[in-house]
Design an enzyme around this catalytic site. Structure first.
Site, PDB file in Angstrom:
ATOM      1  N   LYS A 251      44.477   0.269  -4.548  1.00 24.45           N
ATOM      2  CA  LYS A 251      45.522   1.300  -4.561  1.00 24.45           C
ATOM      3  C   LYS A 251      46.186   1.297  -5.933  1.00 24.45           C
ATOM      4  O   LYS A 251      46.719   0.281  -6.366  1.00 24.45           O
ATOM      5  CB  LYS A 251      46.566   1.013  -3.468  1.00 24.45           C
ATOM      6  CG  LYS A 251      47.833   1.886  -3.560  1.00 24.45           C
ATOM      7  CD  LYS A 251      48.855   1.585  -2.453  1.00 24.45           C
ATOM      8  CE  LYS A 251      50.163   2.344  -2.677  1.00 24.45           C
ATOM      9  NZ  LYS A 251      51.199   2.064  -1.637  1.00 24.45           N
ATOM     10  N   ASP A 256      55.837   4.831  -7.274  1.00 32.06           N
ATOM     11  CA  ASP A 256      56.021   5.371  -5.923  1.00 32.06           C
ATOM     12  C   ASP A 256      57.503   5.657  -5.678  1.00 32.06           C
ATOM     13  O   ASP A 256      58.269   4.770  -5.311  1.00 32.06           O
ATOM     14  CB  ASP A 256      55.486   4.361  -4.892  1.00 32.06           C
ATOM     15  CG  ASP A 256      55.601   4.890  -3.464  1.00 32.06           C
ATOM     16  OD1 ASP A 256      55.891   6.089  -3.288  1.00 32.06           O
ATOM     17  OD2 ASP A 256      55.387   4.082  -2.520  1.00 32.06           O
ATOM     18  N   LYS A 263      62.577   7.419  -1.599  1.00 31.90           N
ATOM     19  CA  LYS A 263      63.078   6.074  -1.366  1.00 31.90           C
ATOM     20  C   LYS A 263      64.527   5.961  -1.827  1.00 31.90           C
ATOM     21  O   LYS A 263      64.964   6.717  -2.698  1.00 31.90           O
ATOM     22  CB  LYS A 263      62.246   5.059  -2.175  1.00 31.90           C
ATOM     23  CG  LYS A 263      60.845   4.823  -1.651  1.00 31.90           C
ATOM     24  CD  LYS A 263      60.111   3.808  -2.519  1.00 31.90           C
ATOM     25  CE  LYS A 263      58.697   3.568  -2.031  1.00 31.90           C
ATOM     26  NZ  LYS A 263      58.629   2.921  -0.710  1.00 31.90           N
ATOM     27  N   ASP A 274      53.361  -0.580  -7.683  1.00 35.52           N
ATOM     28  CA  ASP A 274      52.572  -0.063  -6.568  1.00 35.52           C
ATOM     29  C   ASP A 274      51.106   0.183  -6.938  1.00 35.52           C
ATOM     30  O   ASP A 274      50.349   0.759  -6.156  1.00 35.52           O
ATOM     31  CB  ASP A 274      53.232   1.217  -6.029  1.00 35.52           C
ATOM     32  CG  ASP A 274      52.994   1.414  -4.546  1.00 35.52           C
ATOM     33  OD1 ASP A 274      52.618   0.441  -3.868  1.00 35.52           O
ATOM     34  OD2 ASP A 274      53.167   2.555  -4.075  1.00 35.52           O
ATOM     35  N   ASP A 333      56.006   9.082   1.860  1.00 32.95           N
ATOM     36  CA  ASP A 333      56.066   7.723   1.317  1.00 32.95           C
ATOM     37  C   ASP A 333      54.931   6.836   1.856  1.00 32.95           C
ATOM     38  O   ASP A 333      54.713   5.736   1.368  1.00 32.95           O
ATOM     39  CB  ASP A 333      57.430   7.101   1.630  1.00 32.95           C
ATOM     40  CG  ASP A 333      57.749   5.900   0.749  1.00 32.95           C
ATOM     41  OD1 ASP A 333      57.003   5.666  -0.224  1.00 32.95           O
ATOM     42  OD2 ASP A 333      58.742   5.215   1.039  1.00 32.95           O
ATOM     43  N   GLU A 335      51.861   7.048   1.245  1.00 30.16           N
ATOM     44  CA  GLU A 335      50.882   7.714   0.381  1.00 30.16           C
ATOM     45  C   GLU A 335      49.677   6.831   0.060  1.00 30.16           C
ATOM     46  O   GLU A 335      48.591   7.337  -0.213  1.00 30.16           O
ATOM     47  CB  GLU A 335      51.564   8.151  -0.923  1.00 30.16           C
ATOM     48  CG  GLU A 335      51.681   7.072  -2.023  1.00 30.16           C
ATOM     49  CD  GLU A 335      52.545   5.870  -1.647  1.00 30.16           C
ATOM     50  OE1 GLU A 335      53.392   6.015  -0.738  1.00 30.16           O
ATOM     51  OE2 GLU A 335      52.365   4.787  -2.243  1.00 30.16           O
ATOM     52  N   ARG A 337      47.807   4.864   1.899  1.00 37.74           N
ATOM     53  CA  ARG A 337      46.695   5.002   2.846  1.00 37.74           C
ATOM     54  C   ARG A 337      45.941   6.311   2.617  1.00 37.74           C
ATOM     55  O   ARG A 337      44.751   6.402   2.884  1.00 37.74           O
ATOM     56  CB  ARG A 337      47.229   4.883   4.285  1.00 37.74           C
ATOM     57  CG  ARG A 337      48.237   5.925   4.655  1.00 37.74           C
ATOM     58  CD  ARG A 337      49.054   5.543   5.886  1.00 37.74           C
ATOM     59  NE  ARG A 337      50.057   4.509   5.591  1.00 37.74           N
ATOM     60  CZ  ARG A 337      50.841   3.951   6.520  1.00 37.74           C
ATOM     61  NH1 ARG A 337      50.741   4.332   7.792  1.00 37.74           N
ATOM     62  NH2 ARG A 337      51.713   3.051   6.168  1.00 37.74           N
TER      63      ARG A 337
HETATM   64  N1  BES Z   1      54.398   1.140  -1.787  1.00 36.25           N
HETATM   65  C1  BES Z   1      55.047   1.153  -0.524  1.00 36.25           C
HETATM   66  C2  BES Z   1      55.053  -0.218   0.156  1.00 36.25           C
HETATM   67  C3  BES Z   1      55.847  -1.283  -0.538  1.00 36.25           C
HETATM   68  C4  BES Z   1      57.147  -1.535  -0.148  1.00 36.25           C
HETATM   69  C5  BES Z   1      55.290  -2.072  -1.516  1.00 36.25           C
HETATM   70  C6  BES Z   1      57.885  -2.517  -0.771  1.00 36.25           C
HETATM   71  C7  BES Z   1      56.007  -3.062  -2.134  1.00 36.25           C
HETATM   72  C8  BES Z   1      57.315  -3.287  -1.757  1.00 36.25           C
HETATM   73  C9  BES Z   1      54.357   2.145   0.391  1.00 36.25           C
HETATM   74  O1  BES Z   1      53.818   3.254  -0.238  1.00 36.25           O
HETATM   75  C10 BES Z   1      55.366   2.622   1.353  1.00 36.25           C
HETATM   76  O2  BES Z   1      56.299   3.247   0.918  1.00 36.25           O
HETATM   77  N2  BES Z   1      55.173   2.336   2.643  1.00 36.25           N
HETATM   78  C11 BES Z   1      56.090   2.759   3.649  1.00 36.25           C
HETATM   79  C12 BES Z   1      55.275   3.296   4.810  1.00 36.25           C
HETATM   80  C13 BES Z   1      56.107   3.949   5.873  1.00 36.25           C
HETATM   81  C14 BES Z   1      56.719   5.228   5.320  1.00 36.25           C
HETATM   82  C15 BES Z   1      55.226   4.237   7.052  1.00 36.25           C
HETATM   83  C16 BES Z   1      56.918   1.553   4.068  1.00 36.25           C
HETATM   84  O3  BES Z   1      56.386   0.461   4.163  1.00 36.25           O
HETATM   85  O4  BES Z   1      58.110   1.731   4.261  1.00 36.25           O
HETATM   86 ZN    ZN Z   2      53.245   3.029  -2.170  1.00 37.35          ZN
HETATM   87 MN    MN Z   3      55.206   4.771  -0.508  1.00 36.56          MN
END
Ligand code: BES
Ligand code: ZN
Ligand code: MN
Length: 484
Positions: A251, A256, A263, A274, A333, A335, A337
């Protein structure tokens, strides 16, 4: 850094800094014991003591480092001890140091040499790219390792360790690099540079090519950004009878923001990390090239910047993917996947022995495992077991979570094939359940490195605050396991 391995008595050789690593409650050499009060130093884990021998022994400074109990000694002990020694040399402005390990270590010599080199080089890592003042850190340019026997095998291991640490350094530099410098375009250029240097076949697809070829997932995530997305393939070796083909999918979200599902501002700066999965793939590919591993290894990177704008994809949008499957976007967010859907589907064309993806995918994995283990799930127990073993050897530990059908069902949409969020509970696993739809029947493992790619403080001697370069050492260990 130059590393020399010797069999001999370190205490008889001159050195800016000599470091003696001592097993708990083992006797010290007479010449050293004489310099101490009894019981001041017992060799407990993490114990250390700096001594100025004033001519009593040849080295000008002597650092004692405790290794802890003999029974708990591992490659990780050597790695951490090497990092502590190298950092002490740097603190003391010594450009070289020597480290003597116990002569009766029950560890493979090549493993010892590798761990020493990794610890020494990574322990000296600092991200200084944007410091304009000439800093006062000295370059520690040479390290000597004293062992009881097998100097040649240890030396060979040290060279491997330096190559591996070089790959980790590349990954750390990319992850620590700010989002305005490390864009999808720059990741593409990095892939091309590696291709030139190691003879990989590299393909970098730009936005027009992604559009023509139907990479609708990567395009959707990237469409809100002025930075064009990129998809890249880095191929080492080629498919041949008897040669395993391993696909490594990363990824590469270079920043992000969360997109329209934006966020919170607090700590959003850290979302430059990210692309930690992409960085691990690039770092591992560099090591594969250096070690010339006799395998077919395909690095695949899905890169975009996730931004809100009038062009951005929105909650409720339904998008296509390279596979033809449709996704209902409930949260922009989630994204990672979506870009991985295209990369994982693409990997199938190599008829791979194994597909491994690495992604800073979910906050939920941080809740589950904290910063001390990478989350693992997938479709092949054999591959999971290989990664567990590689995790133990490298101390880049992984912990497996289940991926039962129920978790895949959580990602079914009412109006499209899939939705991109499955609710708060079990969020790390439902993300894996989403990815599973794009790998067909190939043996596949997903590694969620969201908790391990970045540390808020140095939790190990060879870490610094920020990027850890996680995944590089793990992947290289896994790949070396397929050789022969
Ligand atoms: N890049 C983030 C996950 C992340 C969070 C990485 C904190 C490192 C530190 C990912 O893209 C994300 O935002 N995931 C969301 C998914 C949710 C919206 C289903 C999450 O984990 O909140
Ligand atoms: Zn992300
Ligand atoms: Mn995200």
């Amino acid at each position: 850094m130059q590393i020399t391995v010797r069999v001999g008595d370190m205490l008889r050789e001159s050195a800016d800094l000599a470091v003696l690593a001592v097993i708990e409650d083992s006797p010290l050499p007479m010449s050293v014991a004489r310099l101490l009060e009894p019981d001041d130093f017992r060799g407990l884990a993490k114990q250390s003591l700096l001594i100025y021998p004033r001519g009593a022994i040849a080295p000008r400074r002597l650092l004692l480092i405790g290794l802890g109990k003999a029974g708990l000694l591992s490659a990780e002990t050597v790695r951490q001890t090497a990092a502590l020694a190298a950092q002490k040399a740097q603190d003391l402005k010594a450009t070289s140091f020597a480290l003597a390990l116990p002569t009766n270590l029950a560890l493979d010599p090549a493993v010892v040499g590798q761990a020493f080199a990794e610890g020494a080089k990574l322990g000296l890592y600092h991200y200084l790219r944007y410091k304009t003042d000439p800093h006062e850190l000295v370059n520690v340019t040479s390290a000597t390792l004293y062992v009881g026997s097998a100097a040649d095998a240890t030396q060979a291991g040290a060279l491997v360790g330096l190559s591996i640490a070089g790959g980790v350094t590349l990954a750390r530099d990319l992850v620590n690099g700010p989002g305005n410098a490390i864009t999808p375009t720059v990741l593409g250029e990095t892939a091309l540079v590696l291709g030139e240097r190691y003879g990989f076949a590299v393909t970098v697809l730009d936005k027009a090519q992604l559009t023509a070829q139907g990479f609708h997932g990567i395009l959707a995530v990237g469409q809100g950004s002025a930075q064009e997305p990129r998809f890249m393939v880095i191929e080492h070796g080629s498919a041949a009878e008897g040669t395993p083909t391993i696909c490594l999918v990363g990824k590469g979200i270079t920043f992000d923001t969360g997109g329209i599902s934006i966020k919170p501002a607090d700590k959003m700066d850290e979302m430059k990390m990210d692309m930690g999965g992409a960085a691990a793939v690039l770092g591992a590919m560099q090591v594969v090239g250096e070690l010339k591993l006799p395998l077919h290894v395909v690095g695949i990177i899905c890169s975009a910047e996730n931004m809100p704008s009038s062009n951005a994809y929105k909650p409720g949008d339904i998008i296509g993917t390279l596979s033809g499957k449709t996704i209902e976007v409930l949260n922009t967010d989630a994204e990672g996947r979506i870009v991985l859907a295209d990369g994982l589907f693409y990997a199938q064309r190599y008829n791979p022995t194994a597909i491994i993806d690495l992604a800073t995918l979910t906050g939920a994995i941080m809740v589950a495992l904290g910063p001390h283990a990478t989350g693992m799930m997938g479709t092949s127990q054999e591959l999971a077991d290989r990664l567990s073993r590689a995790g133990e050897v490298t101390a880049e530990r992984v912990w497996q979570l289940p991926l039962w059908d129920e978790y895949r069902d959580m990602m079914k949409s009412d109006i499209a094939d899939l939705k991109n969020t499955g609710g708060r509970y079990g969020g790390a696993i439902s993300a894996g359940g989403f990815l599973a739809s794009f790998v067909g029947d190939y043996p596949w493992i997903h590694l969620d490195i969201a908790g391990t790619a970045w540390v808020e403080r140095a939790t190990r001697p060879y870490y610094t605050k920020g990027a850890t370069g996680i995944g590089v050492r793990l992947l290289v260990q896994l790949l070396r396991g397929y050789v022969e």
